[in-house]
Write a protein that holds these residues in place. Structure first.
Motif, PDB file in Angstrom:
ATOM      1  N   VAL A  71     -37.014  82.116   8.160  1.00 51.04           N
ATOM      2  CA  VAL A  71     -37.044  80.748   8.674  1.00 51.04           C
ATOM      3  C   VAL A  71     -36.628  80.769  10.137  1.00 51.04           C
ATOM      4  CG1 VAL A  71     -36.007  78.449   8.471  1.00 51.04           C
ATOM      5  CG2 VAL A  71     -36.509  79.765   6.419  1.00 51.04           C
ATOM      6  N   THR A  72     -37.382  80.071  10.972  1.00 48.98           N
ATOM      7  CA  THR A  72     -37.002  79.922  12.375  1.00 48.98           C
ATOM      8  C   THR A  72     -36.901  78.438  12.708  1.00 48.98           C
ATOM      9  OG1 THR A  72     -39.330  80.095  13.034  1.00 48.98           O
ATOM     10  CG2 THR A  72     -37.993  82.099  13.186  1.00 48.98           C
ATOM     11  N   TYR A  73     -36.114  78.145  13.720  1.00 54.53           N
ATOM     12  CA  TYR A  73     -35.896  76.766  14.164  1.00 54.53           C
ATOM     13  C   TYR A  73     -36.445  76.617  15.572  1.00 54.53           C
ATOM     14  CZ  TYR A  73     -32.918  76.494  10.106  1.00 54.53           C
ATOM     15  OH  TYR A  73     -32.459  76.516   8.814  1.00 54.53           O
ATOM     16  N   HIS A  74     -37.106  75.474  15.810  1.00 51.77           N
ATOM     17  CA  HIS A  74     -37.761  75.201  17.084  1.00 51.77           C
ATOM     18  C   HIS A  74     -37.487  73.751  17.489  1.00 51.77           C
ATOM     19  CE1 HIS A  74     -40.326  78.801  16.475  1.00 51.77           C
ATOM     20  NE2 HIS A  74     -40.170  78.471  15.207  1.00 51.77           N
ATOM     21  N   LEU A  75     -37.299  73.523  18.785  1.00 52.19           N
ATOM     22  CA  LEU A  75     -37.184  72.152  19.271  1.00 52.19           C
ATOM     23  C   LEU A  75     -38.548  71.478  19.197  1.00 52.19           C
ATOM     24  CD1 LEU A  75     -34.995  72.382  22.506  1.00 52.19           C
ATOM     25  CD2 LEU A  75     -34.332  71.466  20.287  1.00 52.19           C
ATOM     26  N   ILE A  83     -26.601  73.529  19.522  1.00 52.70           N
ATOM     27  CA  ILE A  83     -27.751  74.045  18.781  1.00 52.70           C
ATOM     28  C   ILE A  83     -29.018  73.816  19.590  1.00 52.70           C
ATOM     29  CG2 ILE A  83     -29.190  73.738  16.724  1.00 52.70           C
ATOM     30  CD1 ILE A  83     -26.578  72.927  15.244  1.00 52.70           C
ATOM     31  N   MET A  84     -29.178  72.611  20.084  1.00 56.07           N
ATOM     32  CA  MET A  84     -30.366  72.281  20.853  1.00 56.07           C
ATOM     33  C   MET A  84     -30.414  73.082  22.153  1.00 56.07           C
ATOM     34  SD  MET A  84     -30.631  68.214  20.140  1.00 56.07           S
ATOM     35  CE  MET A  84     -32.080  68.041  21.178  1.00 56.07           C
ATOM     36  N   TRP A  85     -29.273  73.276  22.773  1.00 54.71           N
ATOM     37  CA  TRP A  85     -29.213  74.032  24.018  1.00 54.71           C
ATOM     38  C   TRP A  85     -29.686  75.474  23.802  1.00 54.71           C
ATOM     39  CZ3 TRP A  85     -29.030  72.953  28.922  1.00 54.71           C
ATOM     40  CH2 TRP A  85     -28.747  73.966  29.835  1.00 54.71           C
ATOM     41  N   TYR A  86     -29.189  76.125  22.746  1.00 55.67           N
ATOM     42  CA  TYR A  86     -29.585  77.501  22.481  1.00 55.67           C
ATOM     43  C   TYR A  86     -31.051  77.603  22.073  1.00 55.67           C
ATOM     44  CZ  TYR A  86     -24.830  79.047  23.140  1.00 55.67           C
ATOM     45  OH  TYR A  86     -23.614  79.320  23.701  1.00 55.67           O
ATOM     46  N   LEU A  87     -31.567  76.591  21.399  1.00 53.76           N
ATOM     47  CA  LEU A  87     -32.994  76.605  21.068  1.00 53.76           C
ATOM     48  C   LEU A  87     -33.849  76.398  22.310  1.00 53.76           C
ATOM     49  CD1 LEU A  87     -33.125  74.715  17.665  1.00 53.76           C
ATOM     50  CD2 LEU A  87     -33.562  77.141  18.090  1.00 53.76           C
ATOM     51  N   MET A  88     -33.334  75.653  23.278  1.00 52.54           N
ATOM     52  CA  MET A  88     -34.066  75.484  24.521  1.00 52.54           C
ATOM     53  C   MET A  88     -34.117  76.823  25.275  1.00 52.54           C
ATOM     54  SD  MET A  88     -33.324  73.224  27.903  1.00 52.54           S
ATOM     55  CE  MET A  88     -32.149  74.415  28.495  1.00 52.54           C
ATOM     56  N   LEU A  89     -33.009  77.561  25.252  1.00 53.24           N
ATOM     57  CA  LEU A  89     -32.949  78.841  25.955  1.00 53.24           C
ATOM     58  C   LEU A  89     -33.784  79.914  25.269  1.00 53.24           C
ATOM     59  CD1 LEU A  89     -29.143  79.004  26.843  1.00 53.24           C
ATOM     60  CD2 LEU A  89     -31.048  78.381  28.349  1.00 53.24           C
ATOM     61  N   ASN A  90     -33.838  79.870  23.929  1.00 56.74           N
ATOM     62  CA  ASN A  90     -34.545  80.893  23.174  1.00 56.74           C
ATOM     63  C   ASN A  90     -35.168  80.254  21.945  1.00 56.74           C
ATOM     64  OD1 ASN A  90     -35.509  83.320  22.260  1.00 56.74           O
ATOM     65  ND2 ASN A  90     -33.534  84.106  21.598  1.00 56.74           N
ATOM     66  N   ASP A  91     -36.366  79.766  22.093  1.00 55.35           N
ATOM     67  CA  ASP A  91     -37.052  79.053  21.021  1.00 55.35           C
ATOM     68  C   ASP A  91     -37.338  79.981  19.844  1.00 55.35           C
ATOM     69  OD1 ASP A  91     -38.302  76.762  19.917  1.00 55.35           O
ATOM     70  OD2 ASP A  91     -40.251  77.595  20.434  1.00 55.35           O
ATOM     71  N   GLY A  92     -37.281  79.446  18.654  1.00 56.24           N
ATOM     72  CA  GLY A  92     -37.629  80.194  17.451  1.00 56.24           C
ATOM     73  C   GLY A  92     -36.526  81.096  16.943  1.00 56.24           C
ATOM     74  N   GLN A  93     -35.301  80.608  16.965  1.00 55.23           N
ATOM     75  CA  GLN A  93     -34.178  81.422  16.502  1.00 55.23           C
ATOM     76  C   GLN A  93     -33.984  81.282  14.995  1.00 55.23           C
ATOM     77  OE1 GLN A  93     -30.538  81.671  18.693  1.00 55.23           O
ATOM     78  NE2 GLN A  93     -31.462  80.711  20.484  1.00 55.23           N
ATOM     79  N   HIS A  94     -33.489  82.363  14.402  1.00 56.62           N
ATOM     80  CA  HIS A  94     -33.113  82.354  12.994  1.00 56.62           C
ATOM     81  C   HIS A  94     -31.694  81.788  12.875  1.00 56.62           C
ATOM     82  CE1 HIS A  94     -36.498  84.789  11.558  1.00 56.62           C
ATOM     83  NE2 HIS A  94     -36.412  85.384  12.743  1.00 56.62           N
ATOM     84  N   TYR A  95     -31.337  81.411  11.656  1.00 52.27           N
ATOM     85  CA  TYR A  95     -30.020  80.823  11.373  1.00 52.27           C
ATOM     86  C   TYR A  95     -28.890  81.697  11.917  1.00 52.27           C
ATOM     87  CZ  TYR A  95     -26.192  78.839   8.659  1.00 52.27           C
ATOM     88  OH  TYR A  95     -25.003  78.259   8.285  1.00 52.27           O
ATOM     89  N   ASN A  96     -28.908  82.978  11.588  1.00 53.75           N
ATOM     90  CA  ASN A  96     -27.817  83.869  12.013  1.00 53.75           C
ATOM     91  C   ASN A  96     -27.772  84.047  13.524  1.00 53.75           C
ATOM     92  OD1 ASN A  96     -26.626  84.301   9.516  1.00 53.75           O
ATOM     93  ND2 ASN A  96     -28.042  85.962   9.015  1.00 53.75           N
TER      94      ASN A  96
END
Length: 87
Positions: free
Chosen positions: A55-59, A3-16
């Protein structure tokens, strides 16, 4: 960590988007992991307060520091393994 890896690659991802990126994870496990990472201060959940919910997720800065540290640890392990195989 995925999860953290993908957020690092593309910040601000939605759940899906996260679910598609990770692939083989159940909704229950992804939701639980996101909540734990948020509680640990490694990511933040941002809701735009719209209907339907967006909702978006960010590191967080702490999460980014951890990812970079893990990258360094990965490189160290890879170099050690290569050195061991040469000997």
């Amino acid at each position: 960590m995925p999860i953290m890896w993908y957020l690092m690659l593309n910040d601000g991802q939605h759940y899906n988007e996260l679910k598609r990126s990770i692939g083989s994870i159940t909704n229950t496990m992804l939701t639980k992991s996101l909540r734990e990472l948020e509680e640990d201060g490694l990511l933040k959940r941002i809701s735009k307060g719209t209907v339907p919910p967006s909702v978006t997720y960010h590191l967080t800065d702490t999460g980014k520091d951890l990812i970079y540290t893990m990258g360094d640890l990965f490189e160290w392990g890879k170099n050690l393994m290569e050195e061991t195989q040469r000997n």
